[in-house]
Design an enzyme around this catalytic site. Sequence first.
Site, mmCIF file in Angstrom:
data_model
loop_
_atom_site.group_PDB
_atom_site.id
_atom_site.type_symbol
_atom_site.label_atom_id
_atom_site.label_comp_id
_atom_site.label_asym_id
_atom_site.label_seq_id
_atom_site.Cartn_x
_atom_site.Cartn_y
_atom_site.Cartn_z
ATOM 1 N NE ARG A 37 -1.517 0.879 3.958
ATOM 2 C CZ ARG A 37 -0.776 1.758 4.617
ATOM 3 N NH1 ARG A 37 -0.777 3.026 4.253
ATOM 4 N NH2 ARG A 37 -0.002 1.378 5.634
ATOM 5 C CD GLU A 75 0.103 2.612 20.522
ATOM 6 O OE1 GLU A 75 -0.177 2.881 19.342
ATOM 7 O OE2 GLU A 75 0.858 1.660 20.835
ATOM 8 C CD1 TRP A 97 -0.884 6.220 17.959
ATOM 9 C CD2 TRP A 97 -1.835 5.994 15.957
ATOM 10 N NE1 TRP A 97 -1.426 4.961 17.904
ATOM 11 C CE2 TRP A 97 -2.022 4.795 16.688
ATOM 12 C CE3 TRP A 97 -2.355 6.084 14.664
ATOM 13 C CZ2 TRP A 97 -2.700 3.695 16.163
ATOM 14 C CZ3 TRP A 97 -3.039 4.996 14.142
ATOM 15 C CH2 TRP A 97 -3.199 3.822 14.887
ATOM 16 C CE1 TYR A 139 -5.160 -1.603 16.702
ATOM 17 C CE2 TYR A 139 -4.535 0.615 16.029
ATOM 18 C CZ TYR A 139 -4.428 -0.760 15.881
ATOM 19 O OH TYR A 139 -3.603 -1.285 14.917
ATOM 20 N NE ARG A 180 -15.364 -23.676 23.653
ATOM 21 C CZ ARG A 180 -16.022 -24.609 24.356
ATOM 22 N NH1 ARG A 180 -15.411 -25.221 25.358
ATOM 23 N NH2 ARG A 180 -17.264 -24.922 24.062
ATOM 24 N NE ARG A 181 -19.948 -18.288 23.488
ATOM 25 C CZ ARG A 181 -21.260 -18.503 23.483
ATOM 26 N NH1 ARG A 181 -22.077 -17.589 24.029
ATOM 27 N NH2 ARG A 181 -21.769 -19.603 22.970
ATOM 28 C CB CYS A 200 -1.889 -3.565 12.626
ATOM 29 S SG CYS A 200 -1.691 -2.379 11.279
ATOM 30 N NE ARG A 220 -5.302 -4.542 9.316
ATOM 31 C CZ ARG A 220 -4.570 -3.827 8.450
ATOM 32 N NH1 ARG A 220 -4.021 -4.412 7.401
ATOM 33 N NH2 ARG A 220 -4.370 -2.542 8.655
ATOM 34 C CB SER A 221 -0.932 -5.672 8.423
ATOM 35 O OG SER A 221 0.143 -4.993 7.798
ATOM 36 C CB CYS A 222 3.138 -7.696 11.862
ATOM 37 S SG CYS A 222 4.368 -7.392 13.137
ATOM 38 C CG ASP A 223 7.302 -2.146 10.228
ATOM 39 O OD1 ASP A 223 8.321 -2.863 10.146
ATOM 40 O OD2 ASP A 223 7.355 -0.901 10.230
ATOM 41 C CG HIS A 261 5.073 -6.390 6.202
ATOM 42 N ND1 HIS A 261 3.746 -6.626 6.495
ATOM 43 C CD2 HIS A 261 5.299 -5.096 6.566
ATOM 44 C CE1 HIS A 261 3.196 -5.529 7.002
ATOM 45 N NE2 HIS A 261 4.129 -4.585 7.065
ATOM 46 C CG LEU A 262 11.545 -7.597 7.917
ATOM 47 C CD1 LEU A 262 12.763 -8.499 7.746
ATOM 48 C CD2 LEU A 262 11.743 -6.663 9.113
#
Length: 318
Positions: A37, A75, A97, A139, A180-181, A200, A220-223, A261-262
């Site tokens: 992106r 944060e 941010w 968040y 389990r909830r 994320c 879901r997405s990680c730098d 990812h990196l």
Amino acid sequence: MATAAIPTDSSDRPHQEWQYLELMRRIWEHGSERIDRTGIGTRSVFGATLRFDLAAGAMPLITTKRVFWKTATREMLWFLTGDTNIRPLVLQGVKIWNEWPHANYVRETGDEIALEDFVQRIADDEAFAARWGDLGPVYGKQWVDWPTWRYRKDGLFERGPGINQVAEVVESLRSNPGSRRHIIEGWNVAELDRMALPPCHKTYQFHVGDGRLNCALYQRSCDVALGLPFNLWSGALLQRMIAQQVNLEPGEFVWMGGDTHLYLNHEHLVSEQLQREPQGRPRLEILRKPDSIFDYRIEDFAVQNYTPLGAIKAPVAV
């Protein structure tokens, strides 16, 4: 790229940080190169897992570069307020941010104000901050005030009372620990387009076993270079706080990554960090037990045995 061997220390257990370094190495050497992106490009793997035992105060605080754990803690405390404006963070010197509302301001107004000047104006001008410092329902808004709607007699809908997921999880852990909830969810599909950045670290699930509170975080997405050290600390911190509130010992923190990812422009960081070895075993002490999960302050947290190697700077992709 040279990497250090994985030794054990005097405890005869491999340092938990090695799994983070091994993930970084695997992504850089074997990840799929992709256009992302931001246009910068990444190397990425899918479906990574890290596991950390939080017994005896242990925390997944990265030592092969300095991680500003107080910034990450501030944060997390901000998330728990439900606030979505960066001004409270700016006034505490928290910068993580700032880029998103700045980019939005430049895009909408055409005013090429420098980031530093924009942030100073957020701090100095409450009205300006109210207009340009908000991130949308990110968040904390979803965590403590998930929106609901109700049907009116005139055929229209109106906002109902928000759902405080965090408070509900704390109560369910106390009253029904075998459930389990025990889930805190940030991915509100109906409001994603109003968020500066869709969540994320999106799903937290808690589990009680043998008197210990475990937590699984799905991201879901990680730098991995810049974001993951903060995410590991913050997720484990939330687990520790909730464990204290429900009178359970902290158990295992399990982190799961989707697109992990990196960024291609982080090569210098990756090269330097993979030549370093973990230093010591950081411990977190929570100095008091507040009346609720929402009453913690930054002064309530102390870290021992944290002697990290130096920070490694790299640009944030927006």
